[in-house]
Scaffold this motif. Structure first.
Motif, PDB file in Angstrom:
ATOM      1  N   ALA A 226      27.237 -17.110   7.533  1.00  0.00           N
ATOM      2  CA  ALA A 226      26.621 -15.782   7.525  1.00  0.00           C
ATOM      3  C   ALA A 226      25.343 -15.769   8.350  1.00  0.00           C
ATOM      4  CB  ALA A 226      26.329 -15.359   6.095  1.00  0.00           C
ATOM      5  N   ALA A 227      24.565 -16.868   8.316  1.00  0.00           N
ATOM      6  CA  ALA A 227      23.342 -16.933   9.113  1.00  0.00           C
ATOM      7  C   ALA A 227      23.663 -16.908  10.599  1.00  0.00           C
ATOM      8  CB  ALA A 227      22.564 -18.205   8.760  1.00  0.00           C
ATOM      9  N   ALA A 228      24.754 -17.552  10.981  1.00  0.00           N
ATOM     10  CA  ALA A 228      25.134 -17.594  12.397  1.00  0.00           C
ATOM     11  C   ALA A 228      25.670 -16.245  12.885  1.00  0.00           C
ATOM     12  CB  ALA A 228      26.188 -18.682  12.614  1.00  0.00           C
ATOM     13  N   VAL A 229      26.367 -15.502  11.991  1.00  0.00           N
ATOM     14  CA  VAL A 229      27.012 -14.254  12.404  1.00  0.00           C
ATOM     15  C   VAL A 229      26.163 -13.029  12.069  1.00  0.00           C
ATOM     16  CG1 VAL A 229      29.052 -12.790  12.101  1.00  0.00           C
ATOM     17  CG2 VAL A 229      29.296 -15.298  12.167  1.00  0.00           C
ATOM     18  N   TYR A 230      25.544 -13.022  10.871  1.00  0.00           N
ATOM     19  CA  TYR A 230      24.817 -11.833  10.396  1.00  0.00           C
ATOM     20  C   TYR A 230      23.289 -12.042  10.285  1.00  0.00           C
ATOM     21  CZ  TYR A 230      29.583 -10.583   9.114  1.00  0.00           C
ATOM     22  OH  TYR A 230      30.955 -10.338   9.148  1.00  0.00           O
ATOM     23  N   GLY A 231      22.859 -13.238  10.516  1.00  0.00           N
ATOM     24  CA  GLY A 231      21.433 -13.534  10.384  1.00  0.00           C
ATOM     25  C   GLY A 231      21.040 -14.111   9.029  1.00  0.00           C
ATOM     26  N   SER A 232      21.800 -13.732   7.973  1.00  0.00           N
ATOM     27  CA  SER A 232      21.537 -14.239   6.617  1.00  0.00           C
ATOM     28  C   SER A 232      22.573 -13.680   5.688  1.00  0.00           C
ATOM     29  CB  SER A 232      20.152 -13.827   6.139  1.00  0.00           C
ATOM     30  OG  SER A 232      19.970 -14.154   4.776  1.00  0.00           O
ATOM     31  N   MET A 233      22.871 -14.395   4.620  1.00  0.00           N
ATOM     32  CA  MET A 233      23.784 -13.872   3.573  1.00  0.00           C
ATOM     33  C   MET A 233      23.204 -12.617   2.974  1.00  0.00           C
ATOM     34  SD  MET A 233      26.673 -14.152   2.024  1.00  0.00           S
ATOM     35  CE  MET A 233      27.272 -15.798   2.404  1.00  0.00           C
ATOM     36  N   ASP A 234      21.892 -12.438   3.031  1.00  0.00           N
ATOM     37  CA  ASP A 234      21.271 -11.234   2.482  1.00  0.00           C
ATOM     38  C   ASP A 234      21.721  -9.965   3.222  1.00  0.00           C
ATOM     39  OD1 ASP A 234      19.909 -12.975   0.819  1.00  0.00           O
ATOM     40  OD2 ASP A 234      17.985 -12.824   1.867  1.00  0.00           O
ATOM     41  N   ASN A 235      22.208 -10.155   4.446  1.00  0.00           N
ATOM     42  CA  ASN A 235      22.646  -8.988   5.251  1.00  0.00           C
ATOM     43  C   ASN A 235      24.123  -8.641   5.079  1.00  0.00           C
ATOM     44  OD1 ASN A 235      20.049  -8.893   6.347  1.00  0.00           O
ATOM     45  ND2 ASN A 235      20.586 -10.285   8.027  1.00  0.00           N
ATOM     46  N   VAL A 236      24.833  -9.405   4.276  1.00  0.00           N
ATOM     47  CA  VAL A 236      26.272  -9.187   4.043  1.00  0.00           C
ATOM     48  C   VAL A 236      26.439  -8.296   2.823  1.00  0.00           C
ATOM     49  CG1 VAL A 236      28.497 -10.245   3.575  1.00  0.00           C
ATOM     50  CG2 VAL A 236      26.852 -11.390   5.123  1.00  0.00           C
ATOM     51  N   ASN A 237      27.097  -7.175   2.974  1.00  0.00           N
ATOM     52  CA  ASN A 237      27.302  -6.231   1.865  1.00  0.00           C
ATOM     53  C   ASN A 237      28.780  -5.917   1.633  1.00  0.00           C
ATOM     54  OD1 ASN A 237      24.437  -5.694   1.258  1.00  0.00           O
ATOM     55  ND2 ASN A 237      24.436  -4.839   3.335  1.00  0.00           N
ATOM     56  N   SER A 238      29.668  -6.562   2.359  1.00  0.00           N
ATOM     57  CA  SER A 238      31.112  -6.300   2.193  1.00  0.00           C
ATOM     58  C   SER A 238      31.852  -7.529   2.700  1.00  0.00           C
ATOM     59  CB  SER A 238      31.532  -5.051   2.971  1.00  0.00           C
ATOM     60  OG  SER A 238      31.263  -5.244   4.368  1.00  0.00           O
ATOM     61  N   ALA A 239      33.167  -7.424   2.802  1.00  0.00           N
ATOM     62  CA  ALA A 239      33.940  -8.553   3.306  1.00  0.00           C
ATOM     63  C   ALA A 239      33.402  -8.975   4.663  1.00  0.00           C
ATOM     64  CB  ALA A 239      35.402  -8.130   3.394  1.00  0.00           C
ATOM     65  N   TYR A 240      33.382 -10.249   4.898  1.00  0.00           N
ATOM     66  CA  TYR A 240      32.779 -10.749   6.133  1.00  0.00           C
ATOM     67  C   TYR A 240      33.683 -11.749   6.836  1.00  0.00           C
ATOM     68  CZ  TYR A 240      31.438 -14.595   2.985  1.00  0.00           C
ATOM     69  OH  TYR A 240      31.473 -15.640   2.075  1.00  0.00           O
TER      70      TYR A 240
END
Length: 240
Positions: A226-240
Protein backbone atom coordinates in the motif's frame (compact mmCIF):
# COMPACT_ATOMS: atom_id res chain seq x y z
CA UNK A 1 84.26 35.35 123.61
CA UNK A 2 84.94 34.52 119.93
CA UNK A 3 88.61 34.68 118.96
CA UNK A 4 89.78 36.97 116.15
CA UNK A 5 92.35 34.34 115.13
CA UNK A 6 91.16 32.34 112.09
CA UNK A 7 90.50 28.74 113.06
CA UNK A 8 91.01 29.41 116.75
CA UNK A 9 87.39 29.04 117.71
CA UNK A 10 87.35 25.46 116.41
CA UNK A 11 90.11 24.31 118.82
CA UNK A 12 89.23 22.43 122.03
CA UNK A 13 89.79 23.93 125.45
CA UNK A 14 92.95 21.84 125.96
CA UNK A 15 94.31 22.98 122.61
CA UNK A 16 93.55 26.58 123.48
CA UNK A 17 95.33 26.42 126.86
CA UNK A 18 98.33 24.68 125.29
CA UNK A 19 98.63 27.30 122.58
CA UNK A 20 98.33 30.14 125.10
CA UNK A 21 101.04 28.69 127.33
CA UNK A 22 103.47 28.21 124.49
CA UNK A 23 102.89 31.74 123.30
CA UNK A 24 103.44 33.20 126.80
CA UNK A 25 106.62 31.26 127.30
CA UNK A 26 108.01 32.45 123.99
CA UNK A 27 107.26 36.06 124.82
CA UNK A 28 108.95 35.82 128.23
CA UNK A 29 112.07 34.22 126.84
CA UNK A 30 112.47 36.92 124.26
CA UNK A 31 111.89 39.72 126.80
CA UNK A 32 114.83 38.73 129.02
CA UNK A 33 117.57 37.64 126.67
CA UNK A 34 121.03 37.64 128.29
CA UNK A 35 124.06 38.99 126.47
CA UNK A 36 127.62 39.50 127.69
CA UNK A 37 128.36 42.94 129.32
CA UNK A 38 131.89 43.09 128.11
CA UNK A 39 133.40 43.33 131.69
CA UNK A 40 136.31 41.24 132.73
CA UNK A 41 134.42 39.59 135.49
CA UNK A 42 131.93 38.33 132.95
CA UNK A 43 129.07 40.20 134.49
CA UNK A 44 125.95 39.87 132.51
CA UNK A 45 123.40 42.62 131.74
CA UNK A 46 119.72 42.18 130.93
CA UNK A 47 118.46 44.10 127.92
CA UNK A 48 114.92 44.73 126.83
CA UNK A 49 113.77 42.98 123.64
CA UNK A 50 110.65 44.03 121.79
CA UNK A 51 108.01 41.24 121.79
CA UNK A 52 107.52 39.46 118.47
CA UNK A 53 104.15 40.03 116.86
CA UNK A 54 101.58 37.16 116.95
CA UNK A 55 101.57 35.12 113.72
CA UNK A 56 97.98 33.97 113.18
CA UNK A 57 98.90 32.02 110.07
CA UNK A 58 100.48 29.37 112.28
CA UNK A 59 96.95 28.37 113.28
CA UNK A 60 95.37 28.35 109.74
CA UNK A 61 96.40 24.78 108.82
CA UNK A 62 93.16 23.11 109.97
CA UNK A 63 91.01 25.82 108.38
CA UNK A 64 92.84 25.45 105.09
CA UNK A 65 92.47 21.67 105.24
CA UNK A 66 88.74 22.01 105.84
CA UNK A 67 88.46 24.41 102.90
CA UNK A 68 90.39 22.03 100.64
CA UNK A 69 88.19 19.14 101.72
CA UNK A 70 85.12 21.27 101.02
CA UNK A 71 86.42 22.26 97.58
CA UNK A 72 87.35 18.66 96.84
CA UNK A 73 83.89 17.46 97.83
CA UNK A 74 82.33 20.18 95.67
CA UNK A 75 84.49 19.24 92.68
CA UNK A 76 83.75 15.55 93.19
CA UNK A 77 80.03 16.28 93.39
CA UNK A 78 80.20 18.36 90.23
CA UNK A 79 82.12 15.57 88.45
CA UNK A 80 79.57 13.00 89.57
CA UNK A 81 76.72 15.24 88.39
CA UNK A 82 78.39 15.75 85.03
CA UNK A 83 79.02 12.01 84.69
CA UNK A 84 75.39 11.26 85.55
CA UNK A 85 74.22 13.88 83.04
CA UNK A 86 76.41 12.38 80.31
CA UNK A 87 75.23 8.89 81.20
CA UNK A 88 71.60 10.02 81.08
CA UNK A 89 72.12 11.84 77.75
CA UNK A 90 73.79 8.75 76.28
CA UNK A 91 70.92 6.54 77.47
CA UNK A 92 68.34 8.94 76.00
CA UNK A 93 70.24 9.10 72.69
CA UNK A 94 70.43 5.31 72.57
CA UNK A 95 66.70 4.99 73.35
CA UNK A 96 65.87 7.54 70.63
CA UNK A 97 68.05 5.70 68.10
CA UNK A 98 66.41 2.38 69.02
CA UNK A 99 62.95 3.93 68.64
CA UNK A 100 63.79 5.42 65.24
CA UNK A 101 65.25 2.10 64.07
CA UNK A 102 62.12 0.23 65.23
CA UNK A 103 59.87 2.75 63.46
CA UNK A 104 61.86 2.39 60.24
CA UNK A 105 61.69 -1.39 60.42
CA UNK A 106 57.94 -1.25 61.08
CA UNK A 107 57.43 1.11 58.13
CA UNK A 108 59.56 -1.15 55.92
CA UNK A 109 57.55 -4.23 56.91
CA UNK A 110 54.30 -2.35 56.34
CA UNK A 111 55.41 -1.28 52.86
CA UNK A 112 56.53 -4.82 52.06
CA UNK A 113 53.18 -6.22 53.11
CA UNK A 114 51.16 -3.65 51.17
CA UNK A 115 48.55 -5.65 49.24
CA UNK A 116 48.70 -5.38 45.49
CA UNK A 117 45.77 -3.43 44.23
CA UNK A 118 43.64 -5.36 41.82
CA UNK A 119 42.99 -3.82 38.47
CA UNK A 120 39.65 -2.05 38.43
CA UNK A 121 36.93 -4.27 37.13
CA UNK A 122 35.61 -3.42 33.73
CA UNK A 123 32.26 -1.69 33.94
CA UNK A 124 29.46 -4.15 33.59
CA UNK A 125 27.73 -4.01 30.29
CA UNK A 126 24.15 -2.90 30.56
CA UNK A 127 21.81 -5.81 30.41
CA UNK A 128 20.14 -6.23 27.09
CA UNK A 129 16.53 -5.13 27.26
CA UNK A 130 14.10 -7.97 27.51
CA UNK A 131 12.43 -8.71 24.21
CA UNK A 132 9.14 -6.96 23.83
CA UNK A 133 6.15 -9.22 23.97
CA UNK A 134 2.82 -8.82 22.24
CA UNK A 135 -0.57 -10.29 22.91
CA UNK A 136 -1.64 -13.08 20.57
CA UNK A 137 -4.71 -11.21 19.33
CA UNK A 138 -5.60 -8.57 16.75
CA UNK A 139 -4.33 -5.72 18.94
CA UNK A 140 -1.03 -7.48 19.58
CA UNK A 141 -0.58 -8.38 15.86
CA UNK A 142 -1.14 -4.79 14.75
CA UNK A 143 1.24 -3.38 17.38
CA UNK A 144 4.00 -5.86 16.50
CA UNK A 145 3.56 -5.09 12.79
CA UNK A 146 3.77 -1.35 13.49
CA UNK A 147 7.13 -1.79 15.36
CA UNK A 148 8.56 -3.76 12.42
CA UNK A 149 7.25 -1.21 9.93
CA UNK A 150 8.82 1.63 11.94
CA UNK A 151 12.19 -0.12 11.88
CA UNK A 152 11.92 -0.62 8.10
CA UNK A 153 10.58 2.87 7.34
CA UNK A 154 7.14 1.69 6.18
CA UNK A 155 4.36 4.24 6.88
CA UNK A 156 1.00 3.37 8.44
CA UNK A 157 -1.04 3.91 11.59
CA UNK A 158 -2.92 1.69 13.98
CA UNK A 159 -6.27 3.15 12.94
CA UNK A 160 -5.56 2.79 9.19
CA UNK A 161 -4.50 -0.86 9.57
CA UNK A 162 -7.36 -1.76 11.91
CA UNK A 163 -9.97 -0.17 9.68
CA UNK A 164 -8.83 -2.06 6.54
CA UNK A 165 -8.51 -5.39 8.41
CA UNK A 166 -12.07 -5.14 9.64
CA UNK A 167 -13.34 -4.46 6.11
CA UNK A 168 -11.27 -7.21 4.45
CA UNK A 169 -11.44 -10.11 6.96
CA UNK A 170 -13.23 -8.91 10.11
CA UNK A 171 -10.04 -9.86 11.99
CA UNK A 172 -9.85 -13.53 10.86
CA UNK A 173 -6.20 -14.36 9.98
CA UNK A 174 -7.32 -17.52 8.10
CA UNK A 175 -9.84 -15.72 5.87
CA UNK A 176 -9.74 -16.55 2.10
CA UNK A 177 -11.74 -15.20 -0.87
CA UNK A 178 -12.73 -17.91 -3.32
CA UNK A 179 -15.30 -15.98 -5.47
CA UNK A 180 -13.68 -12.72 -6.68
CA UNK A 181 -11.71 -12.20 -9.87
CA UNK A 182 -8.46 -13.13 -8.17
CA UNK A 183 -9.94 -16.43 -7.10
CA UNK A 184 -11.21 -17.03 -10.66
CA UNK A 185 -7.67 -16.35 -11.87
CA UNK A 186 -6.37 -18.95 -9.39
CA UNK A 187 -4.83 -16.55 -6.89
CA UNK A 188 -7.42 -16.03 -4.14
CA UNK A 189 -6.87 -13.28 -1.55
CA UNK A 190 -5.75 -14.57 1.89
CA UNK A 191 -5.26 -13.46 5.49
CA UNK A 192 -6.15 -10.39 7.54
CA UNK A 193 -5.67 -7.90 4.69
CA UNK A 194 -6.56 -10.31 1.87
CA UNK A 195 -3.24 -10.40 0.02
CA UNK A 196 -2.68 -12.64 -3.03
CA UNK A 197 0.39 -14.87 -3.13
CA UNK A 198 2.35 -12.93 -5.83
CA UNK A 199 1.90 -9.61 -3.94
CA UNK A 200 2.86 -11.20 -0.61
CA UNK A 201 6.06 -12.61 -2.10
CA UNK A 202 6.96 -9.36 -3.88
CA UNK A 203 6.43 -7.12 -0.80
CA UNK A 204 7.43 -9.56 1.94
CA UNK A 205 9.24 -7.78 4.82
CA UNK A 206 12.52 -9.30 6.02
CA UNK A 207 12.37 -10.77 9.47
CA UNK A 208 8.77 -11.94 9.21
CA UNK A 209 7.37 -15.33 8.38
CA UNK A 210 6.91 -16.49 4.78
CA UNK A 211 3.55 -17.91 5.75
CA UNK A 212 0.89 -15.69 4.13
CA UNK A 213 -1.57 -16.61 6.88
CA UNK A 214 0.84 -15.37 9.60
CA UNK A 215 -0.91 -12.23 10.98
CA UNK A 216 2.21 -10.04 11.34
CA UNK A 217 3.73 -11.14 8.03
CA UNK A 218 0.40 -10.52 6.25
CA UNK A 219 -0.04 -7.02 7.74
CA UNK A 220 3.54 -5.86 7.01
CA UNK A 221 3.52 -7.15 3.42
CA UNK A 222 0.11 -5.51 2.71
CA UNK A 223 1.25 -2.19 4.26
CA UNK A 224 4.50 -2.33 2.26
CA UNK A 225 2.48 -2.78 -0.94
CA UNK A 226 0.00 0.00 0.00
CA UNK A 227 2.90 2.39 0.72
CA UNK A 228 4.34 1.72 -2.72
CA UNK A 229 1.00 2.14 -4.55
CA UNK A 230 -1.07 4.51 -2.37
CA UNK A 231 1.52 6.15 -0.15
CA UNK A 232 0.22 4.45 3.03
CA UNK A 233 -2.38 1.95 4.23
CA UNK A 234 -4.07 4.98 5.78
CA UNK A 235 -5.02 6.08 2.24
CA UNK A 236 -6.79 2.80 1.37
CA UNK A 237 -10.56 2.94 1.85
CA UNK A 238 -11.76 0.10 -0.40
CA UNK A 239 -10.48 -2.96 -2.23
CA UNK A 240 -6.94 -2.37 -3.37
Amino acid sequence: MRSTVSGYSRLTKVHKFSAAGIAAAGVAALAFAVVPSGSAEGEQQAIGVKPVAWNAKAFDTESQRDELVKQSDTAAGRARAEAEAKKKAAAEAKAKAEKERAEKEAASRSAARQPVKAAPAAPAKPAAPAPKTYANNLDGWIREALDIMKAKGIPGSYDGIYRNIMRESTGNPMAINNWDSNAVAGTPSKGLLQVIDPTFKAYHVDGTSWDIYDPVANITAACNYAAAVYGSMDNVNSAY
